[in-house]
Design a protein around this motif. Structure first.
Motif, PDB file in Angstrom:
ATOM      1  N   VAL A 275       4.708  -7.457  -0.257  1.00 40.00           N
ATOM      2  CA  VAL A 275       5.674  -6.657  -1.012  1.00 40.00           C
ATOM      3  C   VAL A 275       7.088  -7.148  -0.739  1.00 40.00           C
ATOM      4  CG1 VAL A 275       6.700  -4.369  -1.260  1.00 40.00           C
ATOM      5  CG2 VAL A 275       4.220  -4.608  -1.170  1.00 40.00           C
TER       6      VAL A 275
ATOM      7  N   ARG B 217       7.415   1.611  -3.664  1.00 36.21           N
ATOM      8  CA  ARG B 217       6.905   0.906  -2.468  1.00 36.21           C
ATOM      9  C   ARG B 217       8.043   0.074  -1.882  1.00 36.21           C
ATOM     10  NH1 ARG B 217       2.601  -2.888  -4.230  1.00 36.21           N
ATOM     11  NH2 ARG B 217       3.807  -2.881  -6.172  1.00 36.21           N
ATOM     12  N   HIS B 218       8.161   0.045  -0.568  1.00 39.12           N
ATOM     13  CA  HIS B 218       9.270  -0.693   0.026  1.00 39.12           C
ATOM     14  C   HIS B 218       8.802  -1.915   0.829  1.00 39.12           C
ATOM     15  CE1 HIS B 218       8.445   1.040   4.013  1.00 39.12           C
ATOM     16  NE2 HIS B 218       8.370   2.235   3.426  1.00 39.12           N
ATOM     17  N   TRP B 219       9.769  -2.755   1.149  1.00 40.93           N
ATOM     18  CA  TRP B 219       9.470  -4.049   1.771  1.00 40.93           C
ATOM     19  C   TRP B 219       8.941  -3.948   3.191  1.00 40.93           C
ATOM     20  CZ3 TRP B 219      12.654  -4.671   6.020  1.00 40.93           C
ATOM     21  CH2 TRP B 219      13.856  -3.941   6.019  1.00 40.93           C
TER      22      TRP B 219
ATOM     23  N   GLU C  47       6.472  -2.153   4.008  1.00 41.52           N
ATOM     24  CA  GLU C  47       5.048  -1.830   3.919  1.00 41.52           C
ATOM     25  C   GLU C  47       4.159  -3.029   4.190  1.00 41.52           C
ATOM     26  OE1 GLU C  47       5.064   1.918   0.774  1.00 41.52           O
ATOM     27  OE2 GLU C  47       4.402  -0.064   0.106  1.00 41.52           O
ATOM     28  N   SER C  48       4.549  -4.192   3.661  1.00 41.25           N
ATOM     29  CA  SER C  48       3.726  -5.383   3.866  1.00 41.25           C
ATOM     30  C   SER C  48       4.541  -6.637   3.572  1.00 41.25           C
ATOM     31  CB  SER C  48       2.498  -5.350   2.951  1.00 41.25           C
ATOM     32  OG  SER C  48       2.881  -5.558   1.606  1.00 41.25           O
TER      33      SER C  48
ATOM     34  N   SER D 270      13.547  -1.083  -6.647  1.00 43.38           N
ATOM     35  CA  SER D 270      12.874  -0.192  -5.697  1.00 43.38           C
ATOM     36  C   SER D 270      11.997   0.844  -6.376  1.00 43.38           C
ATOM     37  CB  SER D 270      13.918   0.520  -4.821  1.00 43.38           C
ATOM     38  OG  SER D 270      14.682  -0.403  -4.077  1.00 43.38           O
TER      39      SER D 270
ATOM     40  N   ARG E 168       7.975 -10.515  -2.573  1.00 42.97           N
ATOM     41  CA  ARG E 168       8.150 -10.341  -4.013  1.00 42.97           C
ATOM     42  C   ARG E 168       9.424  -9.559  -4.337  1.00 42.97           C
ATOM     43  NH1 ARG E 168       3.441  -7.288  -5.983  1.00 42.97           N
ATOM     44  NH2 ARG E 168       4.116  -7.827  -8.084  1.00 42.97           N
ATOM     45  N   MET E 169       9.706  -8.521  -3.555  1.00 40.95           N
ATOM     46  CA  MET E 169      10.930  -7.745  -3.792  1.00 40.95           C
ATOM     47  C   MET E 169      12.163  -8.612  -3.617  1.00 40.95           C
ATOM     48  SD  MET E 169      10.377  -3.942  -2.156  1.00 40.95           S
ATOM     49  CE  MET E 169      11.560  -3.132  -3.251  1.00 40.95           C
TER      50      MET E 169
ATOM     51  N   PHE F 225       8.726  -1.759  -8.400  1.00 37.87           N
ATOM     52  CA  PHE F 225       7.733  -1.594  -7.336  1.00 37.87           C
ATOM     53  C   PHE F 225       7.318  -0.136  -7.133  1.00 37.87           C
ATOM     54  CE2 PHE F 225       9.437  -5.758  -6.574  1.00 37.87           C
ATOM     55  CZ  PHE F 225       8.325  -6.485  -6.180  1.00 37.87           C
TER      56      PHE F 225
END
Length: 283
Positions: free
Chosen positions: A101, A93-95, A97-98, A86, A104-105, A90
């Motif tokens: 993202v 940036r959190h999941w 958001e898009s 987290s 990939r996370m 990244f």
């Protein structure tokens, strides 16, 4: 509940190897799948948020997981991988958001979790005085692995975790042998053994190898497990009431949480007595 003490880590920040949900975006509650069972009241697919996950990435039933049928959550430990993905991989940036993202996370987290588990074991190996003969190898392995976990998402997902695990396991096994060599007498070997439901009350297992053993529902009450190697052992519903787990090699908090103990169970100082354990006990 006993006072929590930090895992002794040579030259490393122990906090990096302990889960900190306040710095994670609930990755274990989203990225990983689970099926409806005795461990989970409901099932969900990988990449789907758990119904108990709140908008602030916190669990809505965190203090009632067991009573609500989610005991499986209480025995999971990411070893700090959640906050690493987290906040480092990244950059905060959190999941949500898009979709890019998120995808990939969710790919990085399972790999990072395995790498952090290995880091935790290497950190413990470095802390054993008996392993001084291989401390240089352990130190290099730790530093190389730590560097990988701080790399890009592509570097982490592109790593051959199986090969890394095999290499690290060789060092951990050598550490185990060096530590257990100090225990007098012949040590029992139950490596990978099927001990499900076994009656081993009061067993003398000091310095034994229980690596990868299946101890589900076994009775180890009153057993002497001092300096036993329990890496990968399955402690689900294992009765360790009154047992001595002092200085167990590679024992994790998740393994303790899965077991059934009491106030008389002796545990390593770096771990915490689970809140659901019985408050009664002898001696």
């Amino acid at each position: 509940m006993s006072e929590k003490r930090e895992l002794p880590v040579l030259g490393a920040d122990a906090a990096d190897l302990e889960s900190d949900c306040s710095k994670c975006f609930g990755l274990c509650c989203v990225a990983l799948p689970f099926e409806a069972s005795s461990d989970f009241a409901v099932g969900k697919a990988a990449g789907t948020p758990c119904t108990n996950l709140r908008d602030d990435f916190r669990c809505g039933i965190h203090h009632r997981l067991r009573e609500r049928g989610f005991s499986g959550c209480t025995v999971f430990d990411c070893f700090g991988a959640g906050q690493k993905v987290s906040q480092v991989t990244f950059g905060g940036r959190h999941w949500r958001e898009s979709p890019g993202v998120a995808r990939r996370m969710f790919e990085v987290f399972p790999a990072m979790r395995q790498l952090h588990e290995l880091l935790r074991y290497l950190a413990e190996a470095l802390a054993w005085p008996q392993a001084r003969a291989i401390r240089g190898e352990l130190r290099r392995a730790y530093d190389d692995l730590d560097g990988l976990t701080r790399g890009s998402a592509e570097e982490i997902t592109g790593a051959d975790v199986a090969v890394i695990r095999q290499q690290v396991n060789g060092l951990l096994l050598r550490t185990s042998e060096l530590v257990r060599a100090d225990i007098p007498g012949r040590k029992k070997n139950h490596r990978g053994a099927d001990l499900i439901g076994a009656r081993m009350h009061g067993a003398r297992l000091r310095g034994a190898s229980l690596r990868g053993a299946y101890l589900i529902g076994a009775d180890l009450s009153g057993a002497d497990l001092r300096s036993a190697d329990v890496i990968g052992a399955d402690f689900r519903d294992t009765d360790v009431c009154g047992a001595d787990l002092t200085d167990c090699l590679f024992l994790t908090q998740a393994q303790l949480n899965a077991a059934k103990g009491d106030a008389a169970t002796r545990i390593p100082s770096a771990l915490v007595r689970p809140g659901h354990w019985s408050l009664s006990g002898v001696g």
